[in-house]
Every structure is written in structure tokens, then in C-alpha cells.
Design an enzyme around this catalytic site. Sequence first.
Site, PDB file in Angstrom:
ATOM      1  N   HIS A 153       6.422 178.797  35.935  1.00 18.75           N
ATOM      2  CA  HIS A 153       7.671 178.989  35.194  1.00 18.75           C
ATOM      3  C   HIS A 153       7.724 178.196  33.894  1.00 18.75           C
ATOM      4  CE1 HIS A 153       9.027 180.196  39.277  1.00 18.75           C
ATOM      5  NE2 HIS A 153       9.960 180.894  38.670  1.00 18.75           N
ATOM      6  N   GLU A 156      10.966 194.336  37.371  1.00 15.14           N
ATOM      7  CA  GLU A 156      10.616 194.208  35.959  1.00 15.14           C
ATOM      8  C   GLU A 156       9.880 195.414  35.395  1.00 15.14           C
ATOM      9  OE1 GLU A 156      10.400 191.671  38.075  1.00 15.14           O
ATOM     10  OE2 GLU A 156      11.661 190.122  37.178  1.00 15.14           O
TER      11      GLU A 156
HETATM   12  C1  TPP Z   1       9.441 188.510  39.056  1.00 11.59           C
HETATM   13  C2  TPP Z   1      10.568 187.555  39.096  1.00 11.59           C
HETATM   14  N1  TPP Z   1      11.761 187.944  38.594  1.00 11.59           N
HETATM   15  C3  TPP Z   1      12.812 187.101  38.631  1.00 11.59           C
HETATM   16  C4  TPP Z   1      12.683 185.845  39.149  1.00 11.59           C
HETATM   17  C5  TPP Z   1      13.855 184.879  39.166  1.00 11.59           C
HETATM   18  N2  TPP Z   1      14.300 184.632  40.527  1.00 11.59           N
HETATM   19  C6  TPP Z   1      13.960 183.528  41.200  1.00 11.59           C
HETATM   20  S1  TPP Z   1      14.574 183.512  42.741  1.00 11.59           S
HETATM   21  C7  TPP Z   1      15.316 184.988  42.528  1.00 11.59           C
HETATM   22  C8  TPP Z   1      16.098 185.590  43.637  1.00 11.59           C
HETATM   23  C9  TPP Z   1      15.267 186.019  44.783  1.00 11.59           C
HETATM   24  O1  TPP Z   1      16.094 186.584  45.732  1.00 11.59           O
HETATM   25  P1  TPP Z   1      15.565 186.975  47.160  1.00 11.59           P
HETATM   26  O2  TPP Z   1      14.307 187.744  47.048  1.00 11.59           O
HETATM   27  O3  TPP Z   1      16.689 187.598  47.879  1.00 11.59           O
HETATM   28  O4  TPP Z   1      15.163 185.585  47.824  1.00 11.59           O
HETATM   29  P2  TPP Z   1      16.133 184.371  48.179  1.00 11.59           P
HETATM   30  O5  TPP Z   1      16.206 183.524  46.978  1.00 11.59           O
HETATM   31  O6  TPP Z   1      17.446 184.911  48.578  1.00 11.59           O
HETATM   32  O7  TPP Z   1      15.445 183.661  49.302  1.00 11.59           O
HETATM   33  C10 TPP Z   1      15.098 185.474  41.239  1.00 11.59           C
HETATM   34  C11 TPP Z   1      15.622 186.714  40.699  1.00 11.59           C
HETATM   35  C12 TPP Z   1      11.409 185.467  39.618  1.00 11.59           C
HETATM   36  N3  TPP Z   1      11.178 184.237  40.104  1.00 11.59           N
HETATM   37  N4  TPP Z   1      10.382 186.341  39.590  1.00 11.59           N
END
Ligand code: TPP
Lengths: 325, 343
Positions: A124, A55
Site C-alpha cells: 500500500h 477494479e
Molecule cells: C483491490 C483492492 N481494492 C480496495 C481495497 C481497499 N480495501 C481494503 S479492506 C476493504 C474492504 C474489504 O471488505 P471485505 O472483503 O468484506 O473484508 P472485511 O474487511 O470485511 O474483512 C477495501 C475495499 C484493497 N485493499 N484492495
Amino acid sequence: MREMMYGDAIAAAIIEEMQRDESVIFYGQNMAMTDRDPMLKRFGRSRVRIAPISETAETGIAIGAALTGLRPIVELWMSEFMLVAFDQIINEAPRFRYMSGGRVKVPVVFKAGYGFAAGWAGQHSNCLYHSMMGVPGLKVVVPSTPADAKGLLAASIRDDNPVVYLHSYMLTLERGEVPDGEFLIPLGAADVKRTGNDVTIVAIGWMVKKALAAAEQLKEEGISAEVIDPRTLAPLDVNTIVSSVSKTGRLVLVDQAPRHSSAAAVIAAEVSEHGFEYLRAPVRMVTALDTPVPYSTPLENYVLPNEGKIVQAVRSILANQAVAA
Amino acid sequence: MAAKRRWEKDRLVWIYQQMVRIREFEEAVKRTFIEHPQVIRGHAHLGDGAEATIVGSLFTRKPSDMVMPSYRCHGYPIVLGTPLKQMMAEIYGRKDGLCRGFGGSMHLADPERHFPGTSGIIGQSIAHATGAAVSAQIKHTDQIVYCFFGDGASKQGAFYESLNMAAIWKLPIIYILENNQYQAYTHFSLEDANAMAGEPLSKKAAAFSMPGRTVDGTDPVAVAEAVGKAARRARAGKGPSLIESKFYRLSAHGNVITVPPLPTQFPEHEAIAVYGNRAEFEEWRAKDPIGQFRARLIEQGTMAEGDAESILQSARDEVAEAVRFALDSPLPAPEEALNYVYA
Ligand SMILES: Cc1ncc(C[n+]2csc(CCOP(=O)(O)OP(=O)(O)O)c2C)c(N)n1
Ligand SMILES: [Mg+2]
């Protein structure tokens, strides 16, 4: 005119503005992932991009691009994710124009949903506009209907200033009539969503829907409520609110944010300064309680404002009047 | 010799058992969306596919070591011994939940078991885990920190800032990058500079002059070996390591995001729903860490078929009991919401 969902009206504004102006670009996480993506098909990989979870860079890059002639729209999904990059939004984007003595401008839209009050718990479900609406140089837009969503977003994209465009997640599927083609709503003009004589209810975003439902219920009790939606919190249209209060003499403010970080608190202060002589009863704020948002249903309901709490507040200031008379 | 083999055998079976407990728990969470609509609110995320990484990593820990996972957090406390009943009750928003119904699926915490909590804001918990390592270092507790986060999180500023600080302060922490190949709906190859260059994500470690290694995250023994080495290094005061554990998330990112009262449940995996790539999904499903490990233990005579069955059955019983407990637990009283704002 066409009936549309709030979420689709937002998409329509982006598409129409990108068609109109080549300098508008659009990027964010989890979008434009495959060649089948409709935005990619229409506008190509140069103007529509996928961003990683970064971000600070996503927003900062938009500022740099805006300083140098582009008009980025950054899809941030949830307003809380902006907090990771709050410096960019609060202390970078809105400062450049002023610090340069008016020589540069930062036309960027930071788009995000807010207030997902559906069991998303503490991190959230928040309403963060209060912390942005007082930042000079930054505009803050919170639409409550599909038509407003479209008209205000188109205007935000054309605006030469950084705009935080916050759409209510809870309204995503709301339907309403939306004008076809070019449709702009000026930033800084409140809208009277329902006219009435006994009380002014000023509500923001999702709360406009709740306030209108409360007004309908109050009508059955013989109470006529006027409902005003500021639509933009910065600039804030104090005049429309004060002039309504001059007619009704009573003000209830409805805001999904906690009491002390609500836009309601700012509006209450403005009305106490500019509309004191019209008030026949104390101003009432129907806001979230000063707690984070809890997960479980009864806890969440307890903390957040709703139709019943609005009706109660209106009744209480009308009763207050009766006692005072 | 016989005694040693016996010990090893128990430990391997223990690993298998924990993996099965996690899987059965996650299956029950997923089923809840169908069997008891609206009981789980918001967004729930499952760890199926991650079992070998979770259990293999935690296999190497000492009881007082600290565990800081991401918001996809169900698997870790299961290994730490947190009662499944309390976990499920939390996910169902009940009074008897692990966090009294305040946090839900994304925000489990069990401080008594050295699991201080999670963040739903991607990447931020990497810094929190690093802080837990500072605490261990300053207090000379001999604890180390197991910091788990996703491939997506490794693009966040907090990742880079934290790893640099951990390196310069020689902190006792292991950064376990769970590369489940997706960041929500985005395949990691679309957003990672190393991946685009055909390099493993563990290459990022070089930027901080710390050891970096990529391991087969479907094999708990391989994970335990790699993490065990990093653990010895951390405990010896030599500083942090980065381990990329590569596996595949077997369910979709989370339940479908909807506005209530519209129902929600788990959709098809993104490989299929977004990319139309069923072959990829099937290929990785064939490498399901649980099926693989089961076959291996049976084949090498570590575990009898009957043992595997009884492990599965007792995990199912335990989970069924947790679901019953959670459904029977009352919702919290509304005014409870005013508690715990401040300490
Ligand atoms: C700062 C932030 N940006 C975006 C999100 C939205 N978001 C929630 S889960 C996710 C994906 C996370 O992916 P990863 O780090 O690979 O973890 P996984 O879900 O695969 O375990 C996103 C983008 C968030 N929660 N926080
Ligand atoms: Mg991932």
C-alpha cells in the site's frame, strides 16, 4: 485565493467540474453510501455512484462510458488497486484513440492516492507512476501543492485523454493558497518551486516538500538550490529542467519510487542526452532503495528518501566539483 | 458413552477458549492505540465478531491442512498455535516479530503452521489459496485448503475466476465467505446483487455448480458442521464448496487513516458513524458470538462459570505477556531492510 488543504482542493476541483459539465460522473468504492453524502446531495445518484470492489469493471466501465460521451472520474483510493486492472489502464484506455486512427477518444480520470509511507508496508506504499509515464496516450499527473492539486485535476477532467491522477497520501493535510473558481494548470508544464544557482533539484509529489526543506537547510550552508516540480510526468517538461541545469550545472533527482522504477531514472536519461554539456558533476538520484516498502519504522526510513539524504547528495556533488576543479 | 461425552465437552471448551484468546488479543491490539500511541503503524484490522467463524471453521481441520485468510488475519494463527508474543511483536514492528517487522498487522505468515501468508489487495488471496489446493492435489498430500475472505472480496474478479477453476479442477478447497456485513464503510446490501434481491451470498456457488450454503456465523458449532461437511467433500476429491458465514464485525473497519504524526485509534463502528444506525449495532452486539457461546456452554452444563472465568483469565495473562514481550523487543536494525528481497 483561499487557504485550503490538499485533500480539500482535490474535492473542490471535482465539484466545480461536475457543476460545469454534466457529462462528468464520479464513482468508486466506499463513497456516496448514504443520502447525507454531500456529493450525492449535490449531483444525485445518477452521476455519483458507489462501486463494489471490482477494479477491472470499475475502470473498464469508465472507458466504455468515456468512449460514448461521458467523462468519468474513477475514485480508486490507492494506486495499487489499479494494478488489479492494469490492462484497462495501460493497454485499453490509452490505445483506443490511436487504434481508431483518431476517430474516438477516452476522456477519463483514474484518481488515486499513492505512496502512503506510514507503515502501510509492502502493498500500500508504492509509487507506480514510472510504469505509466512511458505509456503513449496516457497522461500522468502528480501534484505537490493544494493549488496544483486543484488546477491540475480540473485540467485532467477537461483533457480528452485518459489521465492517471496520483495525489500523495502524505500531503493530504498540507495547507496552501488555492485560487477560487475556475483555475486550470496545463498538463505538461513544470513549475520552479524555488529559484537557485548552484544545483537543480527535481522532485516529485511528496518529495517536493522534502526537497524544499533540504534547500532551506542548504541555504544555511551557503548553497543555493533551485527546486523544480515536473507536476506531470506524462507529458514531461524536459525543457524547464534542462534550462535550469544550464544555469546550475548540477542535478539531483528526488523520487519516492525505487531507483530502477523511478521517474528520476527517465529524467536523468533525458538530461544526459539534452543537457550533457551543462553538467559539471554527475547526476545524483535520491530514490527509494530497490526493495519493497517494509513495515517497521527504522526499516521504512532506511529505504525511503528524506531531507537528510537530499542534503547529503547535494553536498556530495558540490564536493565532487571542488575535487575536480 | 461417558468417554464420548467427555471428549465432546473438551472440544467445545477448546472452541470457547480459542474464541476468547482471539478476542483478548484483538482487544489488546485496539488498546495499544490508546496506551502506546504510534507503536502500531499503518492500518490494523480486527477479527472481533468473527471468532465463531474462525474457530468453528478451523475446528474441522487436520494439522497439515492449509489456512489462507484475508488481510484481517490475526485470528487464524492464534488457533493454529502461533505464539501470541511473535504476533504482537510483528504488529508492533519489532525484531522478534513473526515476520521480523517487515509485514505488520496485515501480513502475518507462519508457514510452519501451514499459513503461508496474506494479501492486502482484496480478492487476490482467493487465487493464492486456490493455488495451494492445486499443490495439495498434485502432491497427493491429503491436505485441504481453508480459504477465508470477505463479503467485499466476493465482488472481485479473482473470486469468480478462482471458483470456476477450482470447480473444473475439482480442487480440495473450502471457500469461506465471511459476511461480516461491511466492506470497509459500505454495507453489503448496497453492493451485492444477491443481497439486493434478498438472496444469500452463497447463491453465487450455483454459478460454479458447487455446493453453497449460508450458516449462522455467530455459532461455532453450526459453522463447524457446515465446514466439516465441505471438508469431507474436499478430502474425498469431490471438489470445492462455498460457505457464507454470516456474522457482524464488532469494531470499526480499522484504525482511523491519518497522516503521521497525527495519532490514530479505532473510531465508532460504521453502522453508527456512517449510517447513524445504532440499533443495528446494538442488535448484533447482543449476538456477540463469545457471550452467546459462553452462556450456552454454561447452561448445558458443559462448562462451569468458574472454568469460563479461568479461561478468560489465562487468555488475558497470555495476551499481557505478549504485549510485554512485544514492547520489550527491539526495533529491527535499519540495514535489515535490504534482506529478503530475493530468495
Ligand atoms: C483491490 C483492492 N481494492 C480496495 C481495497 C481497499 N480495501 C481494503 S479492506 C476493504 C474492504 C474489504 O471488505 P471485505 O472483503 O468484506 O473484508 P472485511 O474487511 O470485511 O474483512 C477495501 C475495499 C484493497 N485493499 N484492495
Ligand atoms: Mg466484510
